[in-house]
Design an enzyme around this catalytic site. Structure first.
Site, PDB file in Angstrom:
ATOM      1  N   GLU A   1      18.526  25.626  40.838  1.00 32.96           N
ATOM      2  CA  GLU A   1      17.221  25.780  41.482  1.00 32.96           C
ATOM      3  C   GLU A   1      16.107  25.276  40.585  1.00 32.96           C
ATOM      4  OE1 GLU A   1      13.482  27.592  42.989  1.00 32.96           O
ATOM      5  OE2 GLU A   1      14.367  27.718  40.998  1.00 32.96           O
TER       6      GLU A   1
ATOM      7  N   ASP B   1      20.420  30.036  37.348  1.00 33.29           N
ATOM      8  CA  ASP B   1      19.930  29.141  36.292  1.00 33.29           C
ATOM      9  C   ASP B   1      18.497  29.493  35.920  1.00 33.29           C
ATOM     10  OD1 ASP B   1      19.182  28.127  38.894  1.00 33.29           O
ATOM     11  OD2 ASP B   1      18.571  26.258  37.932  1.00 33.29           O
TER      12      ASP B   1
END
Length: 389
Positions: free
Chosen positions: A139, A75
């Site tokens: 994250e 991500d």
């Protein structure tokens, strides 16, 4: 794939393919599928671990120990002002040897570099144990359904992971100048003081929460938390937000709120700091008609991977490729290493992070290739140093 030539991976091309999947948290956009296909093609046993809306992947090649794990995230943060980018943030264009795109530094390039390094190590027969990858799609967000949940599941299942390298962009100014061997902890706290609204001319009929909030923040900021800790800088408390939702000048407000963050070294624990904030808040309310609510959130505890054989293997791989001895640092913010520390010793090693989260996030293609070489040497040195003779 049976032959060495067919199993090799071009790290730069894989990075570009990953960037072209616009996996802005919490979207996945096919990024995890690409990682899984790549690793499955190398013979990894791939396990998707979905928690909530978050895609996670744990992949392992081999079943013996030691198990060297690589951790990273697919991500990325939002683009921001699209018009400010010189190239489309997800086109992954290379201009004069520099790859531009969201995730080029943080940290799709590291995933690609490690996959490419793993392919070479497997083909060369260097993996005398296991290689694994723990990849999350959560994250950059709240990080509740990502690495934290995966680590908890692996521990509950008894999965043996001996050491981990996180591919965060740790280099400060030049490639290989820094690796992270620890991180400070982080705690956020929201403080809400509730009073009694009233007319400013009749304060005896009201209870102003604002002076109480000011006393709380003043008491918290007056304390010198510490003077540092071996390998760590001093802890610091920062007030990040204050709100008194009042639109009139002649009204004593009913509520006042503030938020703060403390980055702390191993002199403290998150729980102890939360208790201290609560105690100061309650003390400031004594003798008033106000009440206070403190809502703490501990993002992670401080940790340090002590210098030893593992840190030397990692630092030695950097020295051999980059020609410099990296600083072993605990500076910077938090990362998923704060969760992995519960599983095994962990260090962080990646690209130069100066453009992460910025417009025109970018990295020289040569640095991606050098990172692959560092990971290749790291894998080789690791199994030479830790595998049973």
């Amino acid at each position: 794939m049976s032959s060495q030539g067919s199993s090799l991976i071009d790290a730069v091309n894989l990075t570009r393919e990953l960037i072209r999947r616009p996996s802005v948290t919490p979207a996945d956009a096919g990024a995890m599928d690409l990682v899984e296909r790549t690793l499955a093609g190398l013979g990894f046993s791939c396990r998707r671990m979905r928690f909530g809306e978050v895609e996670n992947l744990y992949a392992r090649h081999g079943s013996a120990r030691p198990n060297l794990c690589f951790a990273g995230h697919t991500d990325v943060v939002p683009v921001g002002d699209k018009a400010a980018w010189s190239k489309d943030a997800f086109s992954a264009e290379v201009v004069d040897g520099v790859l531009i795109g969201r995730g080029a530094v943080d940290m799709k390039s590291a995933i690609a570099a490690f996959a490419a390094a793993a392919a070479r190590a497997i083909a060369a027969g260097q993996v005398r144990g296991s290689l694994s990858l723990l990849i999350t799609g959560d994250e950059e967000g709240v990080a509740l359904d990502g690495t934290k949940k995966v680590v908890e599941a692996l521990i509950a299942e008894g999965e043996a992971v001996d050491h981990c390298v996180v591919g965060e962009p740790t280099s400060a100014e030049a490639f290989g100048d820094m690796i992270k061997v620890g991180r400070r902890g982080s705690i956020n706290a929201e403080i809400e003081v509730a009073g009694v609204q009233g007319h400013v001319a009749y304060p005896h009929r009201a209870a102003n929460p604002t002076p109480v909030l000011i006393r709380i923040l003043s008491a918290l900021q007056a304390r010198r938390l510490d003077d540092g800790y071996p390998e760590f800088q001093p802890s610091n408390l920062e007030v990040t937000w204050i709100e008194v939702p009042n639109t009139a000048t002649n009204v004593i407000p009913a509520v006042a709120r503030a938020r703060l963050n403390i980055r702390f070294n191993p002199s403290h624990t998150g729980a102890a700091l939360a208790a201290w904030i609560e105690a100061e808040a309650q003390a400031a309310c004594e003798g008033t008609r106000c009440s206070v609510t403190v809502t703490p959130q501990i993002s992670g505890e401080a940790f340090l991977t002590e210098p030893g054989r593992f840190t030397e293997i990692v630092a030695g791989a950097v020295r051999e490729v980059a020609g410099r001895a990296p600083e072993l640092s605990t500076s910077g913010g938090t990362s998923d290493a704060r969760f992995i520390r519960a599983l095994c010793p962990v260090v962080e090693l990646g690209l130069v992070g100066t453009t992460m989260h910025q417009v025109d996030e970018r990295t020289p293609v040569a640095d991606i290739e050098r990172l692959q070489q560092v990971y290749e040497r790291l894998i080789q040195r690791y199994f030479e140093g830790f595998a049973a003779k």
